[in-house]
Structures are given as structure tokens and as C-alpha cells.
Design a protein around this motif. Structure first.
Motif, PDB file in Angstrom:
ATOM      1  N   ASP A   1     -50.263 -15.789  13.218  1.00  0.00           N
ATOM      2  CA  ASP A   1     -49.115 -14.877  13.049  1.00  0.00           C
ATOM      3  C   ASP A   1     -49.184 -14.211  11.684  1.00  0.00           C
ATOM      4  N   TYR A   2     -49.472 -15.008  10.671  1.00  0.00           N
ATOM      5  CA  TYR A   2     -49.574 -14.481   9.308  1.00  0.00           C
ATOM      6  C   TYR A   2     -50.680 -13.435   9.219  1.00  0.00           C
ATOM      7  N   VAL A   3     -51.835 -13.753   9.795  1.00  0.00           N
ATOM      8  CA  VAL A   3     -52.964 -12.819   9.742  1.00  0.00           C
ATOM      9  C   VAL A   3     -52.596 -11.502  10.425  1.00  0.00           C
ATOM     10  N   GLU A   4     -51.978 -11.598  11.583  1.00  0.00           N
ATOM     11  CA  GLU A   4     -51.621 -10.381  12.327  1.00  0.00           C
ATOM     12  C   GLU A   4     -50.641  -9.506  11.541  1.00  0.00           C
ATOM     13  N   LYS A   5     -49.727 -10.136  10.826  1.00  0.00           N
ATOM     14  CA  LYS A   5     -48.683  -9.387  10.134  1.00  0.00           C
ATOM     15  C   LYS A   5     -49.080  -8.937   8.730  1.00  0.00           C
ATOM     16  N   ASN A   6     -50.022  -9.653   8.102  1.00  0.00           N
ATOM     17  CA  ASN A   6     -50.276  -9.401   6.686  1.00  0.00           C
ATOM     18  C   ASN A   6     -51.679  -8.901   6.352  1.00  0.00           C
ATOM     19  N   CYS A   7     -52.608  -9.030   7.274  1.00  0.00           N
ATOM     20  CA  CYS A   7     -53.962  -8.557   7.015  1.00  0.00           C
ATOM     21  C   CYS A   7     -54.148  -7.147   7.562  1.00  0.00           C
ATOM     22  N   ALA A   8     -55.027  -6.400   6.929  1.00  0.00           N
ATOM     23  CA  ALA A   8     -55.271  -5.013   7.325  1.00  0.00           C
ATOM     24  C   ALA A   8     -55.740  -4.964   8.776  1.00  0.00           C
ATOM     25  N   PRO A   9     -55.315  -3.941   9.518  1.00  0.00           N
ATOM     26  CA  PRO A   9     -55.768  -3.810  10.904  1.00  0.00           C
ATOM     27  C   PRO A   9     -57.257  -3.490  10.966  1.00  0.00           C
ATOM     28  N   ALA A  10     -57.851  -3.781  12.103  1.00  0.00           N
ATOM     29  CA  ALA A  10     -59.275  -3.506  12.290  1.00  0.00           C
ATOM     30  C   ALA A  10     -59.521  -2.007  12.338  1.00  0.00           C
ATOM     31  N   VAL A  11     -60.675  -1.609  11.830  1.00  0.00           N
ATOM     32  CA  VAL A  11     -61.087  -0.201  11.850  1.00  0.00           C
ATOM     33  C   VAL A  11     -62.566  -0.140  12.209  1.00  0.00           C
ATOM     34  N   TYR A  12     -63.019   1.036  12.575  1.00  0.00           N
ATOM     35  CA  TYR A  12     -64.447   1.271  12.804  1.00  0.00           C
ATOM     36  C   TYR A  12     -64.757   2.644  12.234  1.00  0.00           C
TER      37      TYR A  12
ATOM     38  N   LEU B   1     -60.456 -16.001   9.108  1.00  0.00           N
ATOM     39  CA  LEU B   1     -60.458 -16.362   7.688  1.00  0.00           C
ATOM     40  C   LEU B   1     -61.166 -15.301   6.852  1.00  0.00           C
ATOM     41  N   ALA B   2     -62.138 -14.616   7.442  1.00  0.00           N
ATOM     42  CA  ALA B   2     -62.776 -13.492   6.746  1.00  0.00           C
ATOM     43  C   ALA B   2     -61.765 -12.392   6.482  1.00  0.00           C
ATOM     44  N   ARG B   3     -60.861 -12.161   7.408  1.00  0.00           N
ATOM     45  CA  ARG B   3     -59.823 -11.147   7.220  1.00  0.00           C
ATOM     46  C   ARG B   3     -58.878 -11.552   6.087  1.00  0.00           C
ATOM     47  N   VAL B   4     -58.556 -12.844   6.018  1.00  0.00           N
ATOM     48  CA  VAL B   4     -57.725 -13.327   4.914  1.00  0.00           C
ATOM     49  C   VAL B   4     -58.470 -13.146   3.594  1.00  0.00           C
ATOM     50  N   TYR B   5     -59.755 -13.486   3.590  1.00  0.00           N
ATOM     51  CA  TYR B   5     -60.550 -13.333   2.369  1.00  0.00           C
ATOM     52  C   TYR B   5     -60.562 -11.875   1.902  1.00  0.00           C
TER      53      TYR B   5
ATOM     54  N   PRO C   1     -43.407 -27.813   4.826  1.00  0.00           N
ATOM     55  CA  PRO C   1     -42.383 -27.661   5.872  1.00  0.00           C
ATOM     56  C   PRO C   1     -42.698 -26.527   6.844  1.00  0.00           C
ATOM     57  N   ASN C   2     -43.430 -25.506   6.379  1.00  0.00           N
ATOM     58  CA  ASN C   2     -43.771 -24.389   7.256  1.00  0.00           C
ATOM     59  C   ASN C   2     -44.688 -24.806   8.399  1.00  0.00           C
ATOM     60  N   TYR C   3     -45.451 -25.881   8.192  1.00  0.00           N
ATOM     61  CA  TYR C   3     -46.298 -26.379   9.282  1.00  0.00           C
ATOM     62  C   TYR C   3     -45.433 -26.768  10.479  1.00  0.00           C
ATOM     63  N   TRP C   4     -44.368 -27.479  10.210  1.00  0.00           N
ATOM     64  CA  TRP C   4     -43.514 -27.986  11.282  1.00  0.00           C
ATOM     65  C   TRP C   4     -42.642 -26.882  11.874  1.00  0.00           C
ATOM     66  N   LYS C   5     -42.429 -25.815  11.100  1.00  0.00           N
ATOM     67  CA  LYS C   5     -41.678 -24.668  11.617  1.00  0.00           C
ATOM     68  C   LYS C   5     -42.576 -23.684  12.372  1.00  0.00           C
ATOM     69  N   GLY C   6     -43.889 -23.862  12.253  1.00  0.00           N
ATOM     70  CA  GLY C   6     -44.819 -22.923  12.878  1.00  0.00           C
ATOM     71  C   GLY C   6     -44.942 -21.629  12.105  1.00  0.00           C
ATOM     72  N   THR C   7     -44.693 -21.691  10.788  1.00  0.00           N
ATOM     73  CA  THR C   7     -44.766 -20.492   9.941  1.00  0.00           C
ATOM     74  C   THR C   7     -45.713 -20.721   8.753  1.00  0.00           C
ATOM     75  N   LEU C   8     -46.771 -21.484   8.983  1.00  0.00           N
ATOM     76  CA  LEU C   8     -47.697 -21.831   7.919  1.00  0.00           C
ATOM     77  C   LEU C   8     -48.456 -20.607   7.414  1.00  0.00           C
ATOM     78  N   HIS C   9     -48.695 -20.543   6.098  1.00  0.00           N
ATOM     79  CA  HIS C   9     -49.489 -19.484   5.476  1.00  0.00           C
ATOM     80  C   HIS C   9     -50.874 -20.031   5.128  1.00  0.00           C
ATOM     81  N   PRO C  10     -51.899 -19.170   5.072  1.00  0.00           N
ATOM     82  CA  PRO C  10     -53.250 -19.650   4.749  1.00  0.00           C
ATOM     83  C   PRO C  10     -53.360 -20.275   3.364  1.00  0.00           C
ATOM     84  N   ARG C  11     -52.597 -19.766   2.413  1.00  0.00           N
ATOM     85  CA  ARG C  11     -52.671 -20.294   1.059  1.00  0.00           C
ATOM     86  C   ARG C  11     -51.377 -21.038   0.725  1.00  0.00           C
ATOM     87  N   PRO C  12     -51.515 -22.184   0.086  1.00  0.00           N
ATOM     88  CA  PRO C  12     -52.702 -22.749  -0.564  1.00  0.00           C
ATOM     89  C   PRO C  12     -53.559 -23.672   0.311  1.00  0.00           C
TER      90      PRO C  12
END
Length: 309
Positions: free
Chosen positions: A168-179, A126-130, A78-89
Motif C-alpha cells: 500500500d505504501y509503495v503504491e501511494k508513495n513511490c513514483a508510478p512506472a514509466v517507459y 523494494l527497488a522502487r522504494v530504493y 504498531p503499524n504492523y498490526w494495523k496493516g499500515t507498515l512503512h518500509p523504513r526503518p
């Protein structure tokens, strides 16, 4: 999560690689994450150039074009149709393939050395999710090639989030970029073609050093005296590409690699780079008139990030 082996024959395999030692320095292995719709074999040229020219062993995650049909499982969420899909599963299959490739690459890095991740297109986010799900203690570099990192802006007419909430999920839940010395993010964008709005002329004139001379409907022409591109009337192709750019970043008349806008391929906190004349994908590219990020002439501009400690 259970890690399942890749089905036999599900993808092409990479050539056998070995860790290469120069003096007392051991080259850091790289893991290549394919983009949406790409397969393992699309990156064989990049693998060979990394190994033969620079002594960098690499492993490509084993992905076939057929594998991407697994994403259709998201239609049942259902999240697909709401535009709130998560990478997993939905994307567990891809993350498992990446983990297998990482495990293989670790065997090329004696004494528990670190790895580089090279994410092409969707493989970048997807690397960020990994890294978020599996940990990043073994990763010292994430280098992305034409990856759409930012979710499209909300509320714009005619703009639909093609990832259905994944970015959206990646932006909110994955660590921010660093150098930092411990972990570096390097984000590379291509400036292959400028898009245009459906109506009216483009209002931008930009510099570009490499023009695709084989295109019958070019979006810019080079001024030989100063190597500046001169704005010309947008073509149908530019307007079509502009609409694709708009779905990603909310704007049509911007530069990009033909698929991903330049502005979307950069991340705050990362070392961001842009290269003129670089096409998005190894599919449909060549190493002379339409080079992609992994073509030898482009690779030489960013490979030093893989060689640095």
C-alpha cells in the motif's frame, strides 16, 4: 541515513566483474536485488550467464537468508498490526545493502554511466522504494522478475495482506512506472501453473507453451495438434497454490509463477511481459524442466532490455 557496511560473512559474494567494452559501446552494469528469503548465492548462475554470454557485468546485493530475520523488528511497530507498515526503518538494512551494491556497480561504469536494476520478487518493489529514497538519476532501467507490485484488494474474506501495508505504501508513495528514453520499467511475469479455488473446478482454459513434465499432478495437459492446454480437474496442489495467489491478488483461479500471480507482477505504465512455463525462484528450479526467470532459456527473452541504450 547512515550506511553501514555488511557484516563479514553475512552473505556470499559475487565474482569479480569488469566493465566490458565492445567497439565504442560500454555495457551498462546491472544490480540484482534478491527476493524475500533468497540470498546472494542464489543468483550466481544469472551473474555468470550475464557476464559470459552477454558481456554484462553485474553485482548482487549482499544478503543472507539469516538477514531476513531482521524484518521481525516490524512486529514491534504498531503499524504492523494495523496493516499500515512503512518500509523504513524496518527494511533500512536491505536498502543499505542495495546502496552498497549500486556504489560497487558504479565503479564498473566509466564516466558516470547509468545502471540497470533487476529486482526479483520482493526485490522489485523494494527497488522502487530504493529509487524513491536514494534517487534515480543513475538508473535507466528497472526490470522486475515475478515481483508482486500491487497490494491485495481490501475487504475480501480470507485475504490478509502478507506485507502488512508495505505494498500500500509503495503504491501511494513511490513514483508510478514509466517507459521513456530516460527511464524504463519492464515487468516480467511467469505463467507456470494455474491456481484453483478450494471448492469447484477452475473455470479457465488457457494456452501454455511449456508444461512441467515431471509434475505428478499437472494442472493442464498439452494437445499436441495445436499446442493448446486442456483444462482438467484441479489437483490439491492447484488448490493450495490458488490460495497463495488469492492472498496476493484476491483471486485463486489465475495463472502465475507458482508464487506470484501474473496480474500482480505487472504495473500500469511499464512494459509488461509474460512468459509461459516460468517458475518463480532460482531455489527449486532447474534450467530444463523447471526454468526460472534467470535460466538461460528465459534470460535470452528479456536480456535485450539490458543491452539497449
Amino acid at each position: 541515513m547512515s550506511l553501514l557496511p555488511a557484516p563479514p560473512g553475512s552473505a556470499l559474494t559475487t565474482p569479480t566483474t569488469t566493465s566490458i567494452t565492445t567497439g565504442t559501446t560500454i555495457t551498462r552494469p546491472a544490480v540484482i536485488l534478491p527476493g524475500l528469503g533468497n540470498n546472494t548465492g542464489d543468483y550466481q548462475g544469472l551473474v555468470m550467464t550475464l557476464r559470459k554470454r552477454y558481456g554484462i557485468p553485474s553485482v548482487v546485493a549482499r544478503v543472507s537468508r539469516f538477514d531476513w530475520l531482521r524484518n521481525a523488528a516490524g512486529l514491534l511497530d504498531p503499524n504492523y498490526w494495523k496493516g499500515t507498515l512503512h518500509p523504513r526503518p524496518v527494511l533500512d538494512w536491505y536498502l543499505e545493502r542495495v546502496h552498497e551494491a549500486v556504489s560497487e556497480a558504479k565503479q564498473l561504469s566509466p564516466q558516470g554511466g547509468s545502471l540497470s536494476l533487476i529486482g526479483h520478487s520482493a526485490g522489485g518493489w523494494l527497488a522502487r522504494v530504493y529509487m524513491e529514497e536514494f534517487g534515480l538519476s543513475h538508473v535507466s532501467l528497472l526490470l522486475t522478475l515475478g515481483s508482486p507490485h500491487m497490494p491485495p484488494p481490501k475487504g475480501l474474506p480470507g485475504v490478509i495482506d502478507q506485507t502488512r501495508g508495505l505494498l500500500d505504501y509503495v503504491e501511494k508513495n513511490c513514483a508510478p512506472a514509466v517507459y521513456t528514453p530516460q527511464l524504463k520499467y519492464v515487468c516480467i511475469a511467469g505463467r507456470y501453473v494455474q491456481g484453483a479455488r478450494l471448492a469447484g473446478n477452475s473455470n479457465a482454459t488457457s494456452d501454455i507453451s511449456t508444461i512441467d513434465k515431471n509434475q505428478s499432478m499437472a494442472e493442464s495437459v498439452s494437445n499436441a495438434s495445436n499446442n493448446k492446454s486442456i483444462s482438467v480437474a484441479p489437483t490439491l496442489r492447484a488448490r493450495f497454490i490458488g490460495q497463495a495467489y488469492k492472498q496476493v491478488c484476491g483471486q485463486a483461479d489465475v495463472w502465475g509463477d507458482g508464487v506470484v500471480p501474473e496480474m500482480s507482477a505487472h504495473l500500469e505504465g511499464a512494459l509488461n511481459m509474460s512468459f509461459d512455463g516460468v517458475y518463480h525462484s532460482p531455489v527449486g528450479s532447474d534450467d530444463t524442466t523447471r526454468p526460472w526467470y534467470g535460466s538461460p532459456s528465459v534470460l535470452e527473452k528479456w536480456v535485450h532490455h539490458l543491452l539497449n541504450p
